[in-house]
Design a protein around this motif. Structure first.
Motif, PDB file in Angstrom:
ATOM      1  N   THR A 185      41.448  72.311  33.559  1.00 45.29           N
ATOM      2  CA  THR A 185      41.428  71.750  32.215  1.00 45.29           C
ATOM      3  C   THR A 185      40.133  70.994  31.958  1.00 45.29           C
ATOM      4  O   THR A 185      39.585  71.046  30.853  1.00 45.29           O
ATOM      5  CB  THR A 185      42.617  70.780  32.025  1.00 45.29           C
ATOM      6  N   PHE A 186      39.653  70.306  32.963  1.00 47.39           N
ATOM      7  CA  PHE A 186      38.414  69.538  32.843  1.00 47.39           C
ATOM      8  C   PHE A 186      37.249  70.447  32.461  1.00 47.39           C
ATOM      9  O   PHE A 186      36.456  70.137  31.574  1.00 47.39           O
ATOM     10  CB  PHE A 186      38.133  68.842  34.173  1.00 47.39           C
ATOM     11  N   GLN A 187      37.150  71.591  33.108  1.00 46.96           N
ATOM     12  CA  GLN A 187      36.042  72.503  32.831  1.00 46.96           C
ATOM     13  C   GLN A 187      36.128  73.058  31.412  1.00 46.96           C
ATOM     14  O   GLN A 187      35.115  73.145  30.710  1.00 46.96           O
ATOM     15  CB  GLN A 187      36.029  73.645  33.853  1.00 46.96           C
ATOM     16  N   VAL A 188      37.320  73.417  30.977  1.00 48.89           N
ATOM     17  CA  VAL A 188      37.498  73.909  29.608  1.00 48.89           C
ATOM     18  C   VAL A 188      37.172  72.806  28.613  1.00 48.89           C
ATOM     19  O   VAL A 188      36.492  73.034  27.592  1.00 48.89           O
ATOM     20  CB  VAL A 188      38.939  74.414  29.391  1.00 48.89           C
ATOM     21  N   ASP A 189      37.636  71.608  28.892  1.00 50.17           N
ATOM     22  CA  ASP A 189      37.420  70.457  28.019  1.00 50.17           C
ATOM     23  C   ASP A 189      35.925  70.234  27.768  1.00 50.17           C
ATOM     24  O   ASP A 189      35.478  70.124  26.615  1.00 50.17           O
ATOM     25  CB  ASP A 189      38.043  69.223  28.667  1.00 50.17           C
ATOM     26  N   LEU A 190      35.135  70.188  28.833  1.00 51.94           N
ATOM     27  CA  LEU A 190      33.700  69.914  28.673  1.00 51.94           C
ATOM     28  C   LEU A 190      32.983  71.050  27.946  1.00 51.94           C
ATOM     29  O   LEU A 190      32.091  70.808  27.122  1.00 51.94           O
ATOM     30  CB  LEU A 190      33.051  69.646  30.029  1.00 51.94           C
ATOM     31  N   ALA A 191      33.380  72.288  28.236  1.00 55.72           N
ATOM     32  CA  ALA A 191      32.756  73.423  27.539  1.00 55.72           C
ATOM     33  C   ALA A 191      33.091  73.381  26.049  1.00 55.72           C
ATOM     34  O   ALA A 191      32.225  73.632  25.191  1.00 55.72           O
ATOM     35  CB  ALA A 191      33.239  74.735  28.146  1.00 55.72           C
ATOM     36  N   TRP A 192      34.333  73.056  25.734  1.00 57.22           N
ATOM     37  CA  TRP A 192      34.758  73.021  24.329  1.00 57.22           C
ATOM     38  C   TRP A 192      34.079  71.880  23.586  1.00 57.22           C
ATOM     39  O   TRP A 192      33.659  72.034  22.439  1.00 57.22           O
ATOM     40  CB  TRP A 192      36.280  72.903  24.247  1.00 57.22           C
ATOM     41  N   ARG A 193      33.969  70.727  24.224  1.00 52.46           N
ATOM     42  CA  ARG A 193      33.267  69.602  23.599  1.00 52.46           C
ATOM     43  C   ARG A 193      31.815  69.976  23.290  1.00 52.46           C
ATOM     44  O   ARG A 193      31.278  69.620  22.242  1.00 52.46           O
ATOM     45  CB  ARG A 193      33.301  68.375  24.515  1.00 52.46           C
ATOM     46  N   THR A 194      31.198  70.689  24.214  1.00 50.06           N
ATOM     47  CA  THR A 194      29.798  71.071  24.021  1.00 50.06           C
ATOM     48  C   THR A 194      29.644  72.050  22.865  1.00 50.06           C
ATOM     49  O   THR A 194      28.762  71.899  22.018  1.00 50.06           O
ATOM     50  CB  THR A 194      29.232  71.684  25.319  1.00 50.06           C
ATOM     51  N   THR A 195      30.508  73.059  22.814  1.00 48.23           N
ATOM     52  CA  THR A 195      30.403  74.043  21.735  1.00 48.23           C
ATOM     53  C   THR A 195      30.747  73.426  20.384  1.00 48.23           C
ATOM     54  O   THR A 195      30.107  73.712  19.375  1.00 48.23           O
ATOM     55  CB  THR A 195      31.322  75.246  22.005  1.00 48.23           C
ATOM     56  N   ARG A 196      31.755  72.565  20.345  1.00 51.47           N
ATOM     57  CA  ARG A 196      32.145  71.932  19.077  1.00 51.47           C
ATOM     58  C   ARG A 196      31.068  70.975  18.575  1.00 51.47           C
ATOM     59  O   ARG A 196      30.986  70.718  17.367  1.00 51.47           O
ATOM     60  CB  ARG A 196      33.474  71.192  19.252  1.00 51.47           C
ATOM     61  N   ALA A 197      30.250  70.461  19.478  1.00 53.38           N
ATOM     62  CA  ALA A 197      29.143  69.590  19.070  1.00 53.38           C
ATOM     63  C   ALA A 197      27.945  70.389  18.567  1.00 53.38           C
ATOM     64  O   ALA A 197      26.929  69.805  18.183  1.00 53.38           O
ATOM     65  CB  ALA A 197      28.719  68.705  20.234  1.00 53.38           C
TER      66      ALA A 197
END
Length: 246
Positions: A185-197
Motif C-alpha cells: 500500500t505504501f508504494q501505491v500511495d507514494l506513486a499516486w501522490r506523485t501522479t496526482r501532484a
C-alpha cells in the motif's frame, strides 16, 4: 554518475545474511552513492553488522530504529534522514538482492535524461521480468497492479514495485507527514501522490530476482490489505471528483 548527491535506503529486519553482499554490490555498480541502512532493531544482529560496515566505509550510514514497524515506516524515517542531510536523490532498495544494484544506473539515467520526478524499476513494462517467482505469485502481483490501475486511474504498469528513485523535491511535495500506509500500500500511495501532484513518473524495465537467503516478509494478507486500501482511496477520489463536478 552525475554531480547529484545520491542516497540509497536499505531497510533491514533480520538481513544479516544479505546486508554485506548488497552493500558491496551497490558500490561496485555505483561507487559514488551513499547507503543508509535503516534497521528495525533486528534480533539477528543486522544493526551491529551495519555499524561495522559504516566504521570501515564513510559511504555507509546507519539509522537504528526502536523496533519492527513495517517497510513504510522504515522508508519514511529514511526519507526524513535523507532530506535533512540534503541528498538530491533518494532511492528505495530491498536488502535481499531482489532489486539488482546493477540496474540502478538505468534508473538514474531515466531520472536525469527524462527529467523525471520519480522513476520506478518496473517488472511489467517491456524488457522487465521476474526470476524465481512461482506462477501464483506473479499472477497475484500482475492482478493487483491491474486492479490498482482500474481503481485509481494511474497508468503505471508496476505501481506496487519497490525499486524507486525519487528526487528530494518530489518527496518534499507529496506531504510525507500524512502517509500512514505500509507495505504494498505504501508504494501505491507514494506513486499516486506523485501522479496526482502533476509530477512526472517514468518506468524503467528491471529484472526482479527472488531472494536466495533469509525469509520473505510478504504474505497474502499484506496484498489483500493493499487491494482493500487502494479500493477505498479510489472510490473516495472518484466520489470527490463527482461531487466537485456537481
Amino acid at each position: 554518475m552525475t554531480n547529484l548527491r545520491v542516497l540509497v535506503i536499505i531497510p533491514t529486519y533480520n538481513e544479516s545474511e544479505n546486508l554485506a553482499k548488497i552493500v558491496s554490490r551497490v558500490h561496485a555498480a555505483n561507487p559514488d552513492v551513499h547507503v543508509l541502512v535503516a534497521d528495525d532493531n533486528s534480533p539477528d544482529g543486522t544493526g551491529k553488522l551495519a555499524d561495522g560496515l559504516a566504521a570501515k566505509d564513510e559511504r555507509v550510514k546507519v539509522l537504528h530504529r526502536a523496533g519492527k514497524e513495517g517497510l513504510g515506516k522504515a522508508y519514511l524515517a529514511g526519507f526524513a534522514w535523507g532530506i535533512e542531510h540534503e541528498y538530491d536523490v533518494i532511492c528505495e532498495m530491498d536488502a535481499d538482492g531482489s532489486h539488482r544494484p546493477e540496474d540502478f544506473p538505468a534508473l538514474m539515467a531515466a531520472l536525469v535524461e527524462q527529467d523525471a520526478d520519480l522513476v520506478i524499476g518496473s517488472r511489467y513494462v517491456p524488457g522487465g521480468k521476474t526470476v524465481g517467482w512461482p506462477r501464483r505469485r506473479e499472477v497475484l502481483s500482475r492482478g493487483g497492479n491491474t486492479w490498482v490501475r482500474l481503481i485509481t486511474g494511474m497508468r503505471l504498469k508496476d505501481a506496487t514495485g519497490g525499486y524507486r528513485v525519487f528526487r528530494r523535491a518530489t518527496l518534499e511535495r507529496i506531504d510525507l507527514a500524512t502517509v500512514a500506509s505500509a507495505g504494498y500500500t505504501f508504494q501505491v500511495d507514494l506513486a499516486w501522490r506523485t501522479t496526482r501532484a502533476g509530477m512526472k513518473v517514468v518506468e524503467v524495465p528491471i529484472t526482479f530476482v527472488e531472494r536466495e537467503l533469509g525469509a520473505s516478509k510478504m504474505s497474502g494478507g499484506i496484498v489483500a490489505e493493499a487491494l482493500w486500501r487502494t479500493t477505498v482511496w479510489g472510490v473516495r477520489y472518484r466520489a470527490g471528483r463527482l461531487v466537485g463536478r456537481g
